[in-house]
Design a protein around this motif. Structure first.
Motif, PDB file in Angstrom:
ATOM      1  N   PRO A  81      81.304 -33.443  50.710  1.00 28.65           N
ATOM      2  CA  PRO A  81      80.619 -33.717  51.195  1.00 28.65           C
ATOM      3  C   PRO A  81      79.461 -33.629  50.436  1.00 28.65           C
ATOM      4  O   PRO A  81      78.298 -34.506  50.369  1.00 28.65           O
ATOM      5  CB  PRO A  81      80.458 -33.507  52.383  1.00 28.65           C
ATOM      6  CG  PRO A  81      81.297 -32.918  52.589  1.00 28.65           C
ATOM      7  CD  PRO A  81      82.384 -32.274  51.208  1.00 28.65           C
ATOM      8  N   ARG A  82      79.024 -32.848  49.606  1.00 27.78           N
ATOM      9  CA  ARG A  82      77.872 -31.706  48.954  1.00 27.78           C
ATOM     10  C   ARG A  82      78.705 -31.741  47.353  1.00 27.78           C
ATOM     11  O   ARG A  82      79.563 -31.347  47.320  1.00 27.78           O
ATOM     12  CB  ARG A  82      77.642 -30.641  49.443  1.00 27.78           C
ATOM     13  CG  ARG A  82      77.040 -31.280  51.443  1.00 27.78           C
ATOM     14  CD  ARG A  82      76.261 -30.270  52.219  1.00 27.78           C
ATOM     15  NE  ARG A  82      76.268 -30.546  53.372  1.00 27.78           N
ATOM     16  CZ  ARG A  82      76.856 -29.955  54.376  1.00 27.78           C
ATOM     17  NH1 ARG A  82      78.203 -29.934  54.001  1.00 27.78           N
ATOM     18  NH2 ARG A  82      76.525 -30.530  55.376  1.00 27.78           N
ATOM     19  N   ALA A  83      77.441 -31.591  46.028  1.00 29.69           N
ATOM     20  CA  ALA A  83      77.949 -30.550  45.040  1.00 29.69           C
ATOM     21  C   ALA A  83      78.439 -29.265  45.092  1.00 29.69           C
ATOM     22  O   ALA A  83      78.249 -28.329  44.323  1.00 29.69           O
ATOM     23  CB  ALA A  83      76.927 -31.095  44.537  1.00 29.69           C
ATOM     24  N   ASN A  84      78.643 -28.531  46.275  1.00 30.88           N
ATOM     25  CA  ASN A  84      79.823 -27.548  46.772  1.00 30.88           C
ATOM     26  C   ASN A  84      81.089 -27.304  46.077  1.00 30.88           C
ATOM     27  O   ASN A  84      81.092 -28.388  45.961  1.00 30.88           O
ATOM     28  CB  ASN A  84      79.058 -26.271  47.033  1.00 30.88           C
ATOM     29  CG  ASN A  84      79.365 -26.955  48.656  1.00 30.88           C
ATOM     30  OD1 ASN A  84      80.238 -27.901  49.380  1.00 30.88           O
ATOM     31  ND2 ASN A  84      78.476 -26.648  49.533  1.00 30.88           N
ATOM     32  N   LYS A  85      82.156 -26.052  46.753  1.00 34.81           N
ATOM     33  CA  LYS A  85      83.186 -26.271  47.099  1.00 34.81           C
ATOM     34  C   LYS A  85      83.362 -26.147  48.195  1.00 34.81           C
ATOM     35  O   LYS A  85      84.563 -26.109  48.700  1.00 34.81           O
ATOM     36  CB  LYS A  85      83.536 -24.755  46.500  1.00 34.81           C
ATOM     37  CG  LYS A  85      83.300 -24.982  44.920  1.00 34.81           C
ATOM     38  CD  LYS A  85      84.585 -23.754  44.337  1.00 34.81           C
ATOM     39  CE  LYS A  85      84.006 -23.211  42.614  1.00 34.81           C
ATOM     40  NZ  LYS A  85      84.400 -21.982  42.031  1.00 34.81           N
ATOM     41  N   GLU A  86      83.183 -27.219  49.201  1.00 33.38           N
ATOM     42  CA  GLU A  86      83.126 -27.663  50.126  1.00 33.38           C
ATOM     43  C   GLU A  86      83.769 -28.353  50.708  1.00 33.38           C
ATOM     44  O   GLU A  86      83.929 -29.743  50.101  1.00 33.38           O
ATOM     45  CB  GLU A  86      81.891 -26.803  51.122  1.00 33.38           C
ATOM     46  CG  GLU A  86      82.399 -27.606  52.965  1.00 33.38           C
ATOM     47  CD  GLU A  86      81.281 -27.875  53.694  1.00 33.38           C
ATOM     48  OE1 GLU A  86      80.956 -27.115  55.054  1.00 33.38           O
ATOM     49  OE2 GLU A  86      80.538 -28.477  53.093  1.00 33.38           O
ATOM     50  N   ILE A  87      85.173 -28.662  50.500  1.00 34.30           N
ATOM     51  CA  ILE A  87      86.238 -29.823  50.964  1.00 34.30           C
ATOM     52  C   ILE A  87      86.932 -29.462  52.370  1.00 34.30           C
ATOM     53  O   ILE A  87      87.565 -28.534  52.660  1.00 34.30           O
ATOM     54  CB  ILE A  87      88.031 -29.378  49.690  1.00 34.30           C
ATOM     55  CG1 ILE A  87      87.290 -29.245  48.343  1.00 34.30           C
ATOM     56  CG2 ILE A  87      88.644 -30.293  50.014  1.00 34.30           C
ATOM     57  CD1 ILE A  87      86.074 -30.360  47.880  1.00 34.30           C
ATOM     58  N   PHE A  88      87.066 -30.656  52.624  1.00 36.26           N
ATOM     59  CA  PHE A  88      87.631 -30.721  54.165  1.00 36.26           C
ATOM     60  C   PHE A  88      89.287 -31.907  53.943  1.00 36.26           C
ATOM     61  O   PHE A  88      89.163 -32.853  52.357  1.00 36.26           O
ATOM     62  CB  PHE A  88      86.991 -31.914  54.834  1.00 36.26           C
ATOM     63  CG  PHE A  88      85.177 -30.618  55.066  1.00 36.26           C
ATOM     64  CD1 PHE A  88      85.549 -30.152  56.280  1.00 36.26           C
ATOM     65  CD2 PHE A  88      84.574 -31.109  54.393  1.00 36.26           C
ATOM     66  CE1 PHE A  88      85.114 -29.473  57.262  1.00 36.26           C
ATOM     67  CE2 PHE A  88      83.435 -30.308  55.083  1.00 36.26           C
ATOM     68  CZ  PHE A  88      83.522 -29.285  56.118  1.00 36.26           C
ATOM     69  N   ALA A  89      89.674 -32.235  54.489  1.00 34.92           N
ATOM     70  CA  ALA A  89      91.263 -32.488  54.384  1.00 34.92           C
ATOM     71  C   ALA A  89      91.613 -33.064  55.720  1.00 34.92           C
ATOM     72  O   ALA A  89      91.838 -32.066  56.536  1.00 34.92           O
ATOM     73  CB  ALA A  89      92.205 -32.254  54.114  1.00 34.92           C
TER      74      ALA A  89
END
Length: 108
Positions: free
Chosen positions: A33-41
């Protein structure tokens, strides 16, 4: 017990978008969602349209939570737990993710 599977590099997902990955023979939608390392699956299968399209959905925010809107029928699915906003009886699988270095891994 789930095992961690490396699926792609962090830079393979443009912030604000999603991609589809084949993990242990199953299509999984990954979102950054954002330009960081937060990832959803979550599962890539839209349970209403019966099509593997959720990775192409739009990321949106509702009541300070992140959702993806299906590109076909527009139902929204929570990126953290897979529940459907419009139909409380429907939930898709959400998977744990982690970023190790620049590699995205999914527990599936």
């Amino acid at each position: 017990m789930s095992k961690w599977t490396k699926v792609c590099q962090l830079d393979d997902i443009i912030p604000g978008t999603g991609v589809c990955a084949l993990v242990n023979g199953k299509q999984i939608a990954l979102f950054r969602p954002r330009a960081n390392k937060e990832i959803f699956a979550i599962d890539n299968m839209d349970p209403f349209a019966k099509a593997n399209v959720l990775s192409r959905g739009l990321i949106c925010e509702h009541e300070q939570q992140l959702w993806v809107a299906s590109p076909l029928k527009k139902q929204r699915f929570n990126l953290q737990d897979g529940r459907c906003l419009e139909n409380q009886a429907v939930t898709i699988t959400a998977y744990k993710t982690k970023v190790t270095g620049d590699s995205i891994e999914v527990a599936a």
